[in-house]
Design an enzyme around this catalytic site. Structure first.
Site, PDB file in Angstrom:
ATOM      1  N   ASP A  71       3.820 -53.314 -36.504  1.00 24.97           N
ATOM      2  CA  ASP A  71       3.829 -54.206 -35.207  1.00 24.97           C
ATOM      3  C   ASP A  71       2.383 -54.005 -34.428  1.00 24.97           C
ATOM      4  OD1 ASP A  71       4.487 -55.064 -32.742  1.00 24.97           O
ATOM      5  OD2 ASP A  71       6.776 -54.797 -33.491  1.00 24.97           O
ATOM      6  N   HIS A  83       3.963 -55.694 -27.682  1.00 21.97           N
ATOM      7  CA  HIS A  83       5.042 -56.110 -28.554  1.00 21.97           C
ATOM      8  C   HIS A  83       5.684 -54.981 -29.183  1.00 21.97           C
ATOM      9  CE1 HIS A  83       6.852 -57.996 -32.071  1.00 21.97           C
ATOM     10  NE2 HIS A  83       7.031 -59.204 -31.383  1.00 21.97           N
ATOM     11  N   SER A 132      12.187 -60.952 -32.773  1.00 17.95           N
ATOM     12  CA  SER A 132      11.456 -59.691 -32.759  1.00 17.95           C
ATOM     13  C   SER A 132      11.933 -58.537 -31.752  1.00 17.95           C
ATOM     14  CB  SER A 132       9.962 -59.548 -32.203  1.00 17.95           C
ATOM     15  OG  SER A 132       8.904 -60.248 -32.670  1.00 17.95           O
TER      16      SER A 132
END
Length: 737
Positions: free
Chosen positions: A99, A162, A491
């Site tokens: 990620d 994220h 996600s």
């Protein structure tokens, strides 16, 4: 596991033979992959790449490309409450996340009470601007081209938010009293809060390079992770031998590691799922029983409910309400047709300043914010029933198109139109779970006889950790610095499934990746087909049910050999097969055919338009429940289709015992029938081992050629790099994927 120093020397030698210089070879080599599989990344011209591709022992030269990134309530909503934890040794489980990195000081990763990492851990912590602990036990970062955007941080530290969000969703510790600026307050935690985290930063401000993904898989497998979580994917479909996630996850599977990945955010159109290899768990995004709303109050007393994560409190003060189409800066050449959507530089800032602006479209709020607007009301004719919320840099709400007409009528009829936007609230969503509109749909663009996605999991309005360097809204100049944020995307669904897989792995450390995947799929909650027009192409086997996955009764197990046989029947030859497997696997006496004998926990039958429905599936079930048990098959299918199961009863006398059965599907000629579905269930009175059965004639398009000499047409303009890193074809990261 290979010797990385030996592999690196071999790779340098190959480059030297082409480049005719030690220094050029050294500068060209980006990565050597040798810890878990063999290969390297290098910066090469097309001619140099072609010469290397002709060398003995070189299986393939793959051009580089960029992939893109695709909670206080969600775990309780799924039934995995705190009281259900501790079914296995979760502190020995390591989740590897590919990620944007993590923010190591985030309270979700506090290691108080943790012992040292498990003995199996072989990884490292790249401590440049980063510190690991006994929660985050490893951290690496990868940047194959060694060029950085001004906002990039050259370390495993997360500057995008994220990665911190996905990591804390999967394994963040328990944090009571967590909220997004007062909204959705409660206990935040990951699915397996005692598990360890290993960070592999492969995504940056402009995407995730193929070469970096390969290297991260190579390291994660050798480091000793148990589950790999990958919330990213390609912008377009490609065959398995062109897909770094498919190849990396195949090597992980060989080492007993399940890869969980996001389905993609290109829905609601069909054939949009972007991670579809059968050895991975592909996760769609669904809603939870909470939605964020913000009410608009007009000066005439009308109240309209909109969707928004609005933390801005206007204290119920009324502000002038204007229509974007009236705030036209005519000296700039703008017209109402431009400014009605509140886009660009054509608006009069003197009118916007201090006003609430009604805009006929969804936007990030930057135009109104920069012009010192008091708030923003949006109505988008293409969004009739918004099913997920955004955060904005100012007070804002998204209302329905019908309510938007009422707002515009009020503005045009009132002498001094005013309005206010109330601070946000959370409401109960009684319709949950439903698959969200943006979640990518099946069927698979490559293998129509493999049902994808596999499972649905919470991916809408998820509250979890965040990097304080990243804006909480879509407006990049939003200066708020927060440790928690509410975002949506597949996600966000992926780490819910990754944590569930870790939960099962902790209880059954010897189970194969396929067995864990089967347990998750066959115990899923059945989703309401009346709310999902694309049925299993939206949600796969159903909604994830972590607690039930601990006791599936039977599993559809599969090995590396099974997947190799699948690839051979799909037309792979000795060259293309090696690209995926990385070894000397061959297709022995295999005839081309369908995927009907892959021991998959679902059944999918593609029928050409105008052809009869006819197929026979073969499957095997392994007993993981009571030693002595008898299971009886039942079938649910529309009368149009005949399904026969032989035998219809299976008796087991030991754990680990395996029995086979066949499923014969017959039916009439079908035409223009995207999907007909039902299910096959094996029951012993305590367990219901359910697998969906789908018949469709949704042709996804011409398959890619399996000739190793052919190029992928989508990559012809890219710089060839051996298992390589990308120089072009970049795209911006969408934080909500």
């Amino acid at each position: 596991m290979g010797d990385i120093s030996v592999a690196s020397a071999d790779h340098h030698s190959m480059l030297h033979s082409v480049l005719q210089s030690d220094s050029a070879a050294k500068e060209s080599l980006v990565y050597s992959y040798g810890r878990s599989f063999s290969g390297f990344a290098a910066n090469l011209t097309s001619e140099e790449a072609a010469r290397i591709s002709e060398m003995r022992g070189v299986v393939s030269v793959i051009p580089n490309r960029v992939l893109k990134l695709h909670t206080t309530r969600s775990w309780d909503f799924m039934g995995l409450s705190k009281s259900k934890l501790g079914a296995g040794q979760e502190e020995d489980i390591i989740i590897g996340l590919l990620d944007t990195g993590v923010w190591p000081e985030h309270p979700s990763f506090n290691d108080t009470g943790y012992g040292p990492p498990p003995a199996k851990w072989k990884g490292t912590c790249q401590s440049k601007n980063f510190t690991c602990n006994n929660k985050i036990i490893g951290a690496r970062y990868y940047k194959s081209d060694n060029t950085y955007n001004p906002t990039d941080i050259p370390s495993p530290r997360d500057g995008e938010g994220h990665g911190t969000h996905t990591a804390s969703t999967a394994a963040g510790i328990e944090l009571p009293g967590t909220s997004f600026l007062g909204l959705a307050e409660g206990l935040a935690r990951g699915g397996v809060p005692n598990a360890r985290i290993a960070v592999y930063k492969v995504c940056w401000a402009f995407g995730c390079d193929l070469a970096d993904i390969f290297k991260a898989f190579d390291d994660a497998i050798a480091d000793g992770v148990d589950i790999i979580s990958v919330s990213l994917g390609s912008l377009y479909p490609s065959d398995y031998f062109y897909d770094p996630i498919a190849i990396g996850s195949f090597h992980a599977m060989k080492k007993g590691i399940l890869t969980s990945n996001s389905a993609g955010n290109e829905g609601p159109g069909p054939v949009t799922v972007t991670n579809y290899s059968p050895w991975t768990l592909t996760v769609a995004a669904s809603t939870i029983d909470r939605k964020f709303v913000a009410n608009l109050v007009l000066g005439n007393g009308q109240i309209m409910t909109g969707i928004s994560i609005n933390s801005f409190d206007l204290n119920e003060t009324s502000y002038p309400l204007i229509w974007g189409g009236d705030a036209v800066n005519r000296t700039s050449g703008a017209s109402p047709e431009d400014t009605r959507y509140c886009l660009g530089d054509g608006m009069r800032t003197d009118m916007v300043s201090g006003s609430i602006v009604f805009c006929e479209g969804q936007l990030d709020g930057s135009t109104i914010f920069v012009a010192n607007g008091a708030g923003m009301v949006m109505a988008d004719s293409s969004v009739v029933n918004p099913d997920y919320a955004f955060s904005y840099p100012l007070a804002a709400t998204l209302i329905s198109p019908d309510d938007g007409k009422k707002v515009l009528a009020y503005i045009k009829s009132a002498k001094y139109p005013v309005a206010t936007i109330l601070v946000g609230e959370t409401w109960k969503d009684a319709m949950a779970p439903t698959v969200v509109s943006f979640s990518s749909r099946g069927p698979s663009p490559i293998s129509s006889d493999i049902l994808k996605p596999d499972i649905a999991a919470p991916g809408v309005d998820i509250l979890a950790g965040w990097s304080p360097l990243a804006p909480p809204s879509l407006f990049l100049s939003d200066s708020r610095n927060l440790y928690f944020n509410v975002v949506s995307g597949t996600s966000m669904a992926c780490p819910h499934a990754s944590a569930t897989a870790a939960y099962v792995k902790a209880a059954y450390p010897d189970w194969s990746p396929a067995a864990i995947k089967s347990a998750i799929m066959t115990t899923a909650y059945v989703m309401d087909p009346r709310r999902h027009k694309d049925l299993e192409f939206e949600y796969g086997s159903g909604h994830i049910n972590p607690v039930a996955a601990l006791d599936p009764g039977l599993v559809y197990d599969a090995s590396e050999t099974d997947y190799i046989n699948f690839l051979c029947k799909q037309g792979y030859n000795i060259t293309t097969l090696k690209i995926v497997t990385g070894d000397n696997s061959t297709c022995m006496n295999t005839t081309l055919g369908r995927a009907w004998d892959l021991n998959y926990p679902s059944f999918s039958l593609y029928v050409e338009d105008g052809q009869e429905i006819k197929a026979t599936f073969t499957r095997k079930l392994t007993n993981v429940g009571a030693p002595n048990s008898t299971y009886t098959a039942s079938m649910q299918m529309p009368p149009l289709i005949s399904v026969t199961i032989e035998p219809s009863s299976l008796t087991f006398s030991a754990v680990g015992e395996v029995h086979s059965f066949t499923v014969t599907v017959d039916g009439p000629v079908i035409s223009q029938q995207p999907i007909v579905s039902g299910a096959i269930t094996w029951s012993d009175g305590m367990h219901d081992v359910r697998a969906p059965l789908v018949v469709h004639n949704y042709y996804p398009g011409a398959p890619y050629s399996l000739d190793a000499g052919d190029s992928n047409p989508m990559m012809e303009e890219e710089l060839p790099v051996l298992k390589g890193s990308l120089k072009n074809h970049r795209s911006g990261i969408n934080r909500y994927q």
